[in-house]
Write an enzyme that holds these catalytic residues in place. Sequence first.
Site, PDB file in Angstrom:
ATOM      1  N   GLU A  48       0.839  -1.196   0.000  1.00 42.20           N
ATOM      2  CA  GLU A  48       0.000   0.000   0.000  1.00 42.20           C
ATOM      3  C   GLU A  48       0.875   1.247   0.000  1.00 42.20           C
ATOM      4  O   GLU A  48       2.008   1.230   0.482  1.00 42.20           O
ATOM      5  CB  GLU A  48      -0.914   0.002   1.232  1.00 42.20           C
ATOM      6  CG  GLU A  48      -1.878   1.173   1.280  1.00 42.20           C
ATOM      7  CD  GLU A  48      -2.935   1.034   2.381  1.00 42.20           C
ATOM      8  OE1 GLU A  48      -3.857   1.861   2.429  1.00 42.20           O
ATOM      9  OE2 GLU A  48      -2.818   0.094   3.195  1.00 42.20           O
ATOM     10  N   ASN A 195     -12.658  -0.938  -0.788  1.00 44.10           N
ATOM     11  CA  ASN A 195     -11.934  -1.567   0.326  1.00 44.10           C
ATOM     12  C   ASN A 195     -12.568  -1.120   1.634  1.00 44.10           C
ATOM     13  O   ASN A 195     -12.840   0.069   1.824  1.00 44.10           O
ATOM     14  CB  ASN A 195     -10.464  -1.135   0.306  1.00 44.10           C
ATOM     15  CG  ASN A 195      -9.759  -1.430   1.624  1.00 44.10           C
ATOM     16  OD1 ASN A 195      -9.420  -2.571   1.906  1.00 44.10           O
ATOM     17  ND2 ASN A 195      -9.568  -0.410   2.453  1.00 44.10           N
ATOM     18  N   GLU A 196     -12.810  -2.065   2.509  1.00 43.49           N
ATOM     19  CA  GLU A 196     -13.384  -1.764   3.828  1.00 43.49           C
ATOM     20  C   GLU A 196     -14.527  -0.765   3.707  1.00 43.49           C
ATOM     21  O   GLU A 196     -14.526   0.306   4.328  1.00 43.49           O
ATOM     22  CB  GLU A 196     -12.301  -1.266   4.790  1.00 43.49           C
ATOM     23  CG  GLU A 196     -11.287  -2.342   5.139  1.00 43.49           C
ATOM     24  CD  GLU A 196     -10.314  -1.949   6.245  1.00 43.49           C
ATOM     25  OE1 GLU A 196     -10.387  -0.803   6.740  1.00 43.49           O
ATOM     26  OE2 GLU A 196      -9.467  -2.791   6.611  1.00 43.49           O
ATOM     27  N   TYR A 262      -6.923  -8.366  11.972  1.00 45.82           N
ATOM     28  CA  TYR A 262      -5.583  -8.096  12.481  1.00 45.82           C
ATOM     29  C   TYR A 262      -5.428  -8.646  13.893  1.00 45.82           C
ATOM     30  O   TYR A 262      -6.359  -8.615  14.701  1.00 45.82           O
ATOM     31  CB  TYR A 262      -5.302  -6.587  12.491  1.00 45.82           C
ATOM     32  CG  TYR A 262      -5.055  -6.015  11.118  1.00 45.82           C
ATOM     33  CD1 TYR A 262      -3.805  -6.114  10.528  1.00 45.82           C
ATOM     34  CD2 TYR A 262      -6.082  -5.395  10.404  1.00 45.82           C
ATOM     35  CE1 TYR A 262      -3.566  -5.598   9.261  1.00 45.82           C
ATOM     36  CE2 TYR A 262      -5.846  -4.871   9.136  1.00 45.82           C
ATOM     37  CZ  TYR A 262      -4.590  -4.974   8.567  1.00 45.82           C
ATOM     38  OH  TYR A 262      -4.362  -4.471   7.309  1.00 45.82           O
ATOM     39  N   GLU A 319      -6.415  -8.818   4.019  1.00 45.09           N
ATOM     40  CA  GLU A 319      -5.610  -8.065   4.993  1.00 45.09           C
ATOM     41  C   GLU A 319      -5.586  -8.868   6.288  1.00 45.09           C
ATOM     42  O   GLU A 319      -6.631  -9.178   6.861  1.00 45.09           O
ATOM     43  CB  GLU A 319      -6.166  -6.665   5.254  1.00 45.09           C
ATOM     44  CG  GLU A 319      -5.927  -5.680   4.133  1.00 45.09           C
ATOM     45  CD  GLU A 319      -6.286  -4.243   4.506  1.00 45.09           C
ATOM     46  OE1 GLU A 319      -6.124  -3.867   5.698  1.00 45.09           O
ATOM     47  OE2 GLU A 319      -6.730  -3.508   3.609  1.00 45.09           O
ATOM     48  N   GLN A 368       2.214  -5.826   5.860  1.00 42.11           N
ATOM     49  CA  GLN A 368       2.384  -5.594   4.436  1.00 42.11           C
ATOM     50  C   GLN A 368       3.763  -6.065   4.008  1.00 42.11           C
ATOM     51  O   GLN A 368       4.517  -6.588   4.821  1.00 42.11           O
ATOM     52  CB  GLN A 368       2.164  -4.123   4.112  1.00 42.11           C
ATOM     53  CG  GLN A 368       0.720  -3.686   4.305  1.00 42.11           C
ATOM     54  CD  GLN A 368       0.484  -2.256   3.869  1.00 42.11           C
ATOM     55  OE1 GLN A 368       1.280  -1.627   3.189  1.00 42.11           O
ATOM     56  NE2 GLN A 368      -0.643  -1.710   4.294  1.00 42.11           N
TER      57      GLN A 368
END
Length: 516
Positions: A48, A195-196, A262, A319, A368
């Site tokens: 990203e 995204n999201e 996460y 993610e 990432q």
Amino acid sequence: MNQIQRGVLALCMLASGGAFAADAVSLTIDAARPGAVINKDVYGQFAEHLGTGIYEGLWVGPKSKIPNTKGWRNDVVGALKNIHVPLVRWPGGCFADEYHWRDGIGAREKRPVNVNTNWGGVDESNAVGTHEFFDLVEMLGADAYVNGNLGTGSAQEMSEWIEYMTSDSKSTLANMRRKNGHDKPFKVAYFAVGNEAWGCGGNMSPQYYSDVYKQVETFLRAPKQYRPKIIASGGNDNDVTWSEVLSKELKKQTDGISFHYYTIPTGKWEVKGASTGFQENEWISTLANTLRMESHIQKNSAAMDKNDPEKKLGLFVDEWGTWYDVEKGTNPGFLFQQNTLRDAVVAALNFNIFHAHAERVRMTNIAQMVNVLQSMIITDKDRMLLTPTYYTYQMYVPFQGATSLPVTLKDNPDYSAGGFKVPEISASAARGTDGKLYLALVNTNPNKDADVALNIPGQAIKAVKGSVLTSSAMDTHNTFQSPNAIKPAPFSAAAGADGKLTVRIPAKAVIVVAVE
């Protein structure tokens, strides 16, 4: 070779098979009942426009004194090729929903400069755009996953980007691509609509998003041989509503639904926990929290099964990874954190979960690739080092495209500390594309070794051979002063006189071996 490495190497070289230990964990691999293929894209990466994840970490520009090819660092690209990166997601993340693709084409010196409002408020030069990104994936031999801008973009903007990238016609956009240096269409493996969408991508409800998605997807036209798989932006954590709604509403218009999760040591976003210097209570809380990935996948898969029992849709965990408090003295918007043995164990535990759900989970992207969150590589100007997570990816390369095999663990004790408990041993097995049987083992206990007695019904096990990643400290990590403080060491074990094989796994270790 430092003292830690000498101790680990000695331990690994002494590992040997023999009679079943009285307290050994029993592990049975059902090699006669193959499961789903582990899609290579389960080992996908994420780059990203965030901090130094792109600029400096990967891109230095063609005029840089740092050796590069078309602006991409030779050392970093070479290291990534060594772990067979199969897929790269770009340009975000939250950044994607403020990214306008026309800003990133044409002469770099004429591209507009924007403000990266999501990550640090720094200037975004747009030096890395569509053509540069495809230069990178072509160098890596990887597939491209492009994330479209739904938040501040439009159906027209995404439609035109798809045409620019994939059209083999003589249209104005296709000819613009040719003028900018790429005659043939780009190969876009996946394209995501936003995204999201539940958060930074627009704060939408699942139903509202599904309606907008249908509109956008209608106009994502590409030649059949160049059409990417289209991904819908799904949910996160315990919310399965997105998977329920999208699998029902978009079944005929999407190839998969994304999911984000996460791992945070404390479970609290406000104070997440440190990446180094942690105590055992945060070692185990991190592992306990990362193992929640299993239930998240199970719940989302069950929700999708109601509308897609044939499992035509993929659940794409695009993610995931550890998220700690940023390192002191760094820009909080750059999300830089150190990467330790704990992160390597987290990665391996997640790989084993993904393998077990290979029928539905066909792609994941760790967050990432360089310098951001749970990265493979850390750079500092012209210097580069490899992280423990990098080495876990390297060890697991044989699982890319392999056929999963059922694994049964018996007498597997819990490792307990600080009010948490997790299974001591995690395992995964698969038949590689080379025909070999591969086994991955994780010992979550940082205090003691574990014995695992191997069994393959109908087959004699002669030996195992591969590598192990471990160290004496839970937070062992590589630095520019000690770049090889932790790296894999050889590991092997042979059957004893009784024809049985027991593998002794060091404390807090990841092992990947080929079974002979």
